[in-house]
Motif scaffolding. Structure first.
Motif, PDB file in Angstrom:
ATOM      1  N   LEU A 100      -4.630  -2.645   1.611  1.00  0.00           N
ATOM      2  CA  LEU A 100      -5.892  -1.948   1.887  1.00  0.00           C
ATOM      3  C   LEU A 100      -6.941  -2.341   0.840  1.00  0.00           C
ATOM      4  O   LEU A 100      -7.998  -1.707   0.738  1.00  0.00           O
ATOM      5  CB  LEU A 100      -5.678  -0.425   1.896  1.00  0.00           C
ATOM      6  CG  LEU A 100      -4.809   0.085   3.054  1.00  0.00           C
ATOM      7  CD1 LEU A 100      -4.283   1.480   2.773  1.00  0.00           C
ATOM      8  CD2 LEU A 100      -5.600   0.066   4.364  1.00  0.00           C
ATOM      9  N   ASN A 127      -4.315   5.904   7.018  1.00  0.00           N
ATOM     10  CA  ASN A 127      -4.775   5.002   5.957  1.00  0.00           C
ATOM     11  C   ASN A 127      -6.144   5.419   5.427  1.00  0.00           C
ATOM     12  O   ASN A 127      -6.378   5.418   4.211  1.00  0.00           O
ATOM     13  CB  ASN A 127      -4.852   3.562   6.485  1.00  0.00           C
ATOM     14  CG  ASN A 127      -3.482   2.922   6.614  1.00  0.00           C
ATOM     15  OD1 ASN A 127      -2.505   3.405   6.038  1.00  0.00           O
ATOM     16  ND2 ASN A 127      -3.408   1.842   7.383  1.00  0.00           N
ATOM     17  N   HIS A 156      -9.120  -1.077   7.687  1.00  0.00           N
ATOM     18  CA  HIS A 156      -8.122  -0.054   7.353  1.00  0.00           C
ATOM     19  C   HIS A 156      -6.907  -0.090   8.272  1.00  0.00           C
ATOM     20  O   HIS A 156      -6.041   0.787   8.202  1.00  0.00           O
ATOM     21  CB  HIS A 156      -8.768   1.337   7.386  1.00  0.00           C
ATOM     22  CG  HIS A 156      -9.755   1.556   6.293  1.00  0.00           C
ATOM     23  ND1 HIS A 156     -11.037   1.985   6.528  1.00  0.00           N
ATOM     24  CD2 HIS A 156      -9.666   1.367   4.954  1.00  0.00           C
ATOM     25  CE1 HIS A 156     -11.691   2.065   5.378  1.00  0.00           C
ATOM     26  NE2 HIS A 156     -10.882   1.689   4.407  1.00  0.00           N
TER      27      HIS A 156
END
Lengths: 286, 286, 286, 286
Positions: free
Chosen positions: B255, C53, D158
């Motif tokens: 990420l 996320n 993401h």
């Protein structure tokens, strides 16, 4: 020390047909020396993360032939691989998936969770000792709406329970039995051929057309034990715990009604419990 | 057999000031003869309903001076009243009500439930045997965010856990100790004067300004045991179980971020567990 | 659709002093088109894994300034990043860790879980609509042992409840309030400066030396609402649910004893519940 | 306000054959005036204890012809008996007892609890409004081990989820549908004749010999809704919630093994959830 609730699904495929076994495993070890407790010396400690890895590797390599065989394989692995292990215990419990059926036809890859009793087993071994295997079923909730009573019990000034010859018997059963020093048992074969689950249900409920009178929870526990011991020769000792839910016949007089055991209130706490362990030579403990 | 989760509130009033003790009691008996199991003969059976009545009558008559004294009173009552009882065990657990305070002033009759550790005790007695009393605390969840590691452990091909010298230590504690053959102990006095709960917290966390390094869950368990044994002379043996929740440092590289132990994911299953029993003469069992 | 129970710990360090916030987040979205439901076309679907996320990335980047601000940040992120999102709702709940103290000294890195009421919040936004923020506390269990009654209620042939002017009032509170269209609130400041939790406890229990009489659960619910609305100007509307546990004064006459509200049995099922939503202009719904 | 979890067993006997229905009922009311909240005036308040009595009296008098009819009877009773009631809602949920069978023969009075999906219903009525009836099934856990994927979804920085065309689909279903303004429906007849439960299972799993590919949870939810709406003409609107458990294919490379979807780890938190409400004229809400 050890690792608890190692959960995983083992999927096995034969062409389009899939077979699953989802389990929860707990494995505990005792080591030769308590030095990690006393001195903070970790040199002999097998991390619980490694314990988890080993359980998963064995599942991958061997599959889960039966819960019992899988527990035995785990115990054997720890005993033969790590000389610092002096005791190992493994508990395996099954998630109760059942194959779905559509109009009687089994589905090749769809399953439903049916928790009407959970199968489990336990294997344990001390170094230089025999491997002992237990199996059982728990969370089995049963009810019979008649053919149950409780009379002739001991009374004194603290007794307020009336005698009853027709009450509801409802409880959750825990049954666990030992296979003794098992050799090369086919555990699933014992389970299915001897219809152990059916035995327990039958001993609880009696013949389908009339049932059988239970004079106490204790006697029902004993009936279950006697039937399993008589039908399943491999069982050495059987422990049964019956946690019962009392159903109170609601007094509706102050509401102007006569309640002939038609409306009953389950009393979840407190609950009675009776436990008994019965072996082949009448070893007894309550 | 016996009765579980007998729940009640004992209210005591001193003028406008009220004192409460809400408990959950389990009392189990073993009788001289198993005839109720084998023959369905109930003549010696004390109904679990009567067991419940007795517990409530004793609470009404004596109050609950301390959990331990109440458990002892119950055991004594069964032993002295019923000659068919050969063994009695009573477990008592407290609902953690605390008096409310408003701006530091205690309220005369209002309470709040604060479940940061549950006190419990157990008393058991065999006919002709000594009365044995245990006490303990459970469901105590603690965390330290540094001063914990796990290094130098045994490794083989199934080891994937990296060594860590700075990890989170988080777990649920279960502590249970024996007071030996207790005489006329004032159990609440022992609890409060010796600050047993504070001992456990201190052994877990170390000095407030810097903590103390824990090389393993096992060593932390041992520290708790050593401190309690050294500070509370009445404690003979202490068992501690630490069920730990692993906090996984989330890898955020994919990420585009560097996670310096800022975001951690609790892993609730599987969980590690370590248990140890330590006595005054170093009786040891893991 | 969305992701539930995204659990993580956010650790913040200032030198040796550590600060933690462990939360559970649920984020739900609605998209412009239901094509993934009707046609199996996933092209607009943001996977729930991506939702997770994003929550974790925001926690890493911004920390958790307050539960409410964190929920707002998440809503804002989805609204500004994804034009296919027409509605977003985020719920955040806190794990009640408290810093440990040793003899009054706060520990730099040790914490204890104290679940005496759980703080939570919710933020929701429709595209082109205002952002709405709710906050609240739940699982707050309180008891007062007097200054509570229930009299003068409606009676007919199905009424068997006696009137009582001195009963136990025990219940679990759920309180949730709206901050309206909030601007740049400092939510933790509102919470702590206005002592919202203390307000609720005070309204429930009354003055510490004598309490305050509650004629019904409903009136107690209203008192809590009135006090919060009067003390916290930012609160627009407040909903309170009180699930009460009835404590039955045990009739001990058949055991030869007079029970002057000394031994009471909690009745956990069924339980009564009363809910009320109160706003500044007396919007009412029960 | 109202009473929750009123639990009771309704026993009906036809000669030696017994029939049982154990249920949990919640009944909530709203009154014409909030004076009990604002003024502490209880004169219109029907105590929750009376609500409980009424539910039990109706069960005694009418039995439980079906869950839905029983809920309707309760609503009708409150609306016709108490003019201060402006709204009533009743929820009824069944304890899943099934008659025991021995070698295929049904037992006259023994039952087993089989919680593979719980039937429930809800009836609600505003004064001068229609009676609305909902029915449903919840806690239905299903799994298919292939014929499920998730591809072509929206991606950005993401996104870390890989595309998969062969994954495990496992989830817990909650289905609730409305029968509209029902007239004199025989609700059990609708349930059994239309095989609603079988419909849901079939739409989830597809044909038994090969299954049917699911491109997303959302599409599976929609399939269930479409099939129920097409097969059961009385259903007006159907809501389905699917809470899914992700099964992670364990990466065993660092253990020297190739895991071809044979060992999978269930990830219980966080879990994805998708919900959709579908009506006959394509009213849509996610």
């Amino acid at each position: 020390y050890g690792k608890n609730t190692i959960k995983f699904l083992r999927l096995h495929r034969e062409g389009k047909k899939h077979f699953i076994k989802e389990v929860e495993v707990c494995t505990h070890l005792r080591l030769t020396s308590p030095q990690e407790y006393l001195e903070g010396n970790n040199s002999l400690v097998i991390p619980t993360d490694t314990i988890k890895n080993i359980v998963l590797v064995l599942a991958k390599k061997n599959g889960i032939p039966s819960l019992e065989q899988f527990a035995i394989d785990i115990c054997n692995h720890f005993m033969t691989t790590f000389c610092q292990v002096v005791y190992v215990k493994t508990y395996v419990q099954e998630v109760p998936w059942q194959r779905l059926h559509e109009n009687g036809v089994p589905h090749v890859h769809s399953f439903i969770c049916v928790p009407d009793g959970i199968r489990f087993c336990e294997a344990e071994q001390c170094r230089n000792g025999p491997l002992v295997v237990f199996a059982g079923i728990k969370d089995l909730k049963l009810m019979k709406t008649t053919q149950s009573g409780f009379e002739g019990f001991y009374k004194n000034e603290h007794t307020t329970l009336p005698e009853r010859h027709d009450r509801i018997l409802c409880g959750e059963l825990f049954c666990k039995w030992s296979y003794g020093e098992c050799k090369d048992f086919d555990f699933d074969c014992i389970w299915y051929m001897n219809k152990i689950r059916e035995c327990i249900l039958e001993a609880f409920s009696g013949p389908p057309d009339c049932g059988e009178y239970s004079p106490s929870y204790q006697k029902t526990v004993n009936c279950i034990q006697m039937l399993v011991l008589s039908k399943v020769s491999q069982v050495q000792v059987i422990e049964v715990v019956l946690n019962n839910t009392f159903y109170n016949v609601l007094d509706m007089k102050n509401l102007g009604l006569t309640n002939d055991k038609e409306v009953l209130i389950p009393v979840e706490a407190p609950y009675g419990s009776c436990a008994c362990t019965l072996g082949r030579k009448m070893f007894f403990e309550a």
